[in-house]
Each structure stands twice: as structure tokens, then as C-alpha cells.
Design a protein around this motif. Structure first.
Motif, PDB file in Angstrom:
ATOM      1  N   PHE A 181       0.813  -1.215   0.000  1.00 45.21           N
ATOM      2  CA  PHE A 181       0.000   0.000   0.000  1.00 45.21           C
ATOM      3  C   PHE A 181       0.851   1.270   0.000  1.00 45.21           C
ATOM      4  O   PHE A 181       0.336   2.360   0.226  1.00 45.21           O
ATOM      5  CB  PHE A 181      -0.947  -0.026   1.199  1.00 45.21           C
ATOM      6  N   GLU A 182       2.147   1.101  -0.240  1.00 50.96           N
ATOM      7  CA  GLU A 182       3.058   2.237  -0.320  1.00 50.96           C
ATOM      8  C   GLU A 182       3.490   2.451  -1.770  1.00 50.96           C
ATOM      9  O   GLU A 182       3.469   1.526  -2.587  1.00 50.96           O
ATOM     10  CB  GLU A 182       4.302   1.992   0.542  1.00 50.96           C
ATOM     11  N   LEU A 183       3.899   3.662  -2.104  1.00 60.13           N
ATOM     12  CA  LEU A 183       4.436   3.926  -3.430  1.00 60.13           C
ATOM     13  C   LEU A 183       5.697   3.093  -3.653  1.00 60.13           C
ATOM     14  O   LEU A 183       6.556   3.017  -2.765  1.00 60.13           O
ATOM     15  CB  LEU A 183       4.783   5.409  -3.575  1.00 60.13           C
ATOM     16  N   PRO A 184       5.821   2.436  -4.805  1.00 57.66           N
ATOM     17  CA  PRO A 184       7.029   1.654  -5.085  1.00 57.66           C
ATOM     18  C   PRO A 184       8.277   2.523  -5.059  1.00 57.66           C
ATOM     19  O   PRO A 184       8.247   3.708  -5.400  1.00 57.66           O
ATOM     20  CB  PRO A 184       6.769   1.107  -6.500  1.00 57.66           C
ATOM     21  N   ALA A 185       9.382   1.930  -4.643  1.00 58.49           N
ATOM     22  CA  ALA A 185      10.648   2.659  -4.593  1.00 58.49           C
ATOM     23  C   ALA A 185      11.030   3.160  -5.977  1.00 58.49           C
ATOM     24  O   ALA A 185      10.862   2.453  -6.980  1.00 58.49           O
ATOM     25  CB  ALA A 185      11.754   1.744  -4.040  1.00 58.49           C
ATOM     26  N   GLY A 186      11.549   4.372  -6.033  1.00 59.61           N
ATOM     27  CA  GLY A 186      12.030   4.934  -7.288  1.00 59.61           C
ATOM     28  C   GLY A 186      10.977   5.592  -8.150  1.00 59.61           C
ATOM     29  O   GLY A 186      11.304   6.176  -9.188  1.00 59.61           O
ATOM     30  N   VAL A 187       9.713   5.507  -7.744  1.00 57.25           N
ATOM     31  CA  VAL A 187       8.655   6.134  -8.535  1.00 57.25           C
ATOM     32  C   VAL A 187       8.677   7.644  -8.331  1.00 57.25           C
ATOM     33  O   VAL A 187       8.839   8.130  -7.214  1.00 57.25           O
ATOM     34  CB  VAL A 187       7.280   5.556  -8.127  1.00 57.25           C
ATOM     35  N   ARG A 188       8.539   8.389  -9.419  1.00 59.59           N
ATOM     36  CA  ARG A 188       8.510   9.846  -9.355  1.00 59.59           C
ATOM     37  C   ARG A 188       7.065  10.319  -9.237  1.00 59.59           C
ATOM     38  O   ARG A 188       6.211   9.887  -9.999  1.00 59.59           O
ATOM     39  CB  ARG A 188       9.142  10.453 -10.605  1.00 59.59           C
TER      40      ARG A 188
END
Length: 209
Positions: A181-188
Motif C-alpha cells: 500500500f506504499e508507493l514503489p521505490a524509485g517512482v517519481r
């Protein structure tokens, strides 16, 4: 697929007074497959849910898309993993469609018990409005711990009424990884105008229009 959660209160102007009981609170954790039909348009999503938090994975035109709902933060995001981009939405944005945490604020009247997706559910007659001024007129099938296994009714975005049907299948109870439920790592995190189909024009070359 767009279905605003801010529904026109005018569509419910003939509704009966608000019913006495709230829908069951969202206490469950589970994974499932979600089928959503809005009028004649149908989509399917792989779903993960944890007490109101929700992750929906779909494929649109061959590309993976994620929708992350975080009612605990009053936020939501649309994520396109292949492009490494995400866009933040408000909780009432049309991109969200049916939000269980919004439905959980409505009142309904029990109308019998039914099995849905192998789950024991109570069918609720719902004819109520959201605090923001919208509403829903139809039925919600819910387990005691708040798995909304089926939703069926009529909504409107301020224009013509929209027929809505959502149903779960292959429901598997169990703890869901909080990382889902968190934004994936590295996503802008992008602005409204920066996702595909909303890409702004490139800056002009100096000395040229």
C-alpha cells in the motif's frame, strides 16, 4: 474507467430518510479478484485490502496500472510502474471509482443473508448521502468484519445516472504486506499534467516560437 465518488445529491432527492445502521466497519485483511461494471464497461483488478487501505492492479492497453487507496492519509495514487511515474489524487477523485472507506460511512438496512464469493454476507439496502454531498442508491453485501463482497446500485456524477456493479471472487483472508500500500521505490510523483496522455509540450528552442 471513471466513477466519481462525489455523487449528485439531486439524484437522491426522492430517497427515503437515512437508515439507522452504519455498514460494517472495514476490519478485514484479504486478497481477491475484483470485477467492476459501470454501465456496459467492465474491468477486472487484482485486489489487496487491509482495513480500508486498498491496492488494485489492472492492465490497460498492455500496461500495468496500480491504484493505491490510503484513507488513513486521506490520499490516493495512480501508479504506472513501467514509466516509473505516479500521480497523487484526492480521496474524491473520479479515478478512484468505488471506495470501500467511503461506503463505510453510509447507513443501510439489513435485507437478509446471502453467500457471495463463498462468504457469509448480510445484504444491506443503502439509500444515503456522503458528508461531501454525494450519495448511493442500491445494495451492499458485507461480511461482519467489513468485506464488501458485492455492490450494486445507481450513482450519478451530476449528469445521467450510472449503473454500478462490483463483485469479488477468489477471496483469500490473511494479513497483507504493508508495503503493498506504499508507493514503489524509485517512482517519481508527477503533477496532473505529466502522466501519459497529459504530457505537456516540450519547451520551445531559444530563438524559435
Amino acid at each position: 474507467m471513471r466513477l466519481p465518488l462525489i455523487l449528485s445529491a439531486a439524484a437522491l432527492s426522492l430517497a427515503s430518510p437515512a437508515l439507522a445502521a452504519k455498514l460494517p466497519p472495514l476490519r478485514a485483511e484479504y486478497a481477491a479478484v475484483q470485477t467492476l461494471v459501470v454501465n456496459s464497461a467492465k474491468t477486472e483488478a487484482k485486489l489487496a485490502h487491509s482495513r480500508g487501505k486498498e491496492r488494485r492492479e489492472t492492465t490497460v492497453d498492455g500496461l500495468a496500472n496500480l491504484l493505491l487507496l490510503r484513507p488513513d492519509k486521506a490520499k490516493a495514487w495512480v501508479v504506472q510502474p513501467e514509466s516509473g511515474m505516479a500521480m497523487e489524487l484526492t480521496p474524491m477523485d473520479p479515478e478512484i471509482g468505488i471506495d470501500p472507506s467511503a461506503l463505510a460511512t453510509l447507513e443501510g438496512e439489513p435485507a437478509g443473508k446471502e453467500k457471495v464469493a463463498g462468504l457469509d454476507t448480510v445484504k444491506y439496502r443503502v439509500q444515503d448521502v456522503f458528508a461531501e454531498g454525494g450519495g448511493f442508491d442500491g445494495h451492499v453485501w458485507s461480511t461482519e468484519d467489513g468485506i464488501y463482497a458485492k455492490v450494486e446500485g445507481t450513482a450519478t456524477d451530476g449528469g445521467e445516472p450510472v449503473a454500478v456493479r462490483m463483485e469479488l471472487r477468489e477471496v483469500k483472508r490473511g494479513r497483507q504486506d504493508p508495503a503493498l500500500f506504499e508507493l514503489p521505490a524509485g517512482v517519481r510523483l508527477m503533477d496532473m499534467g505529466t502522466l501519459p496522455d497529459r504530457v505537456p509540450a516540450p519547451p520551445a528552442t531559444p530563438g524559435k516560437p
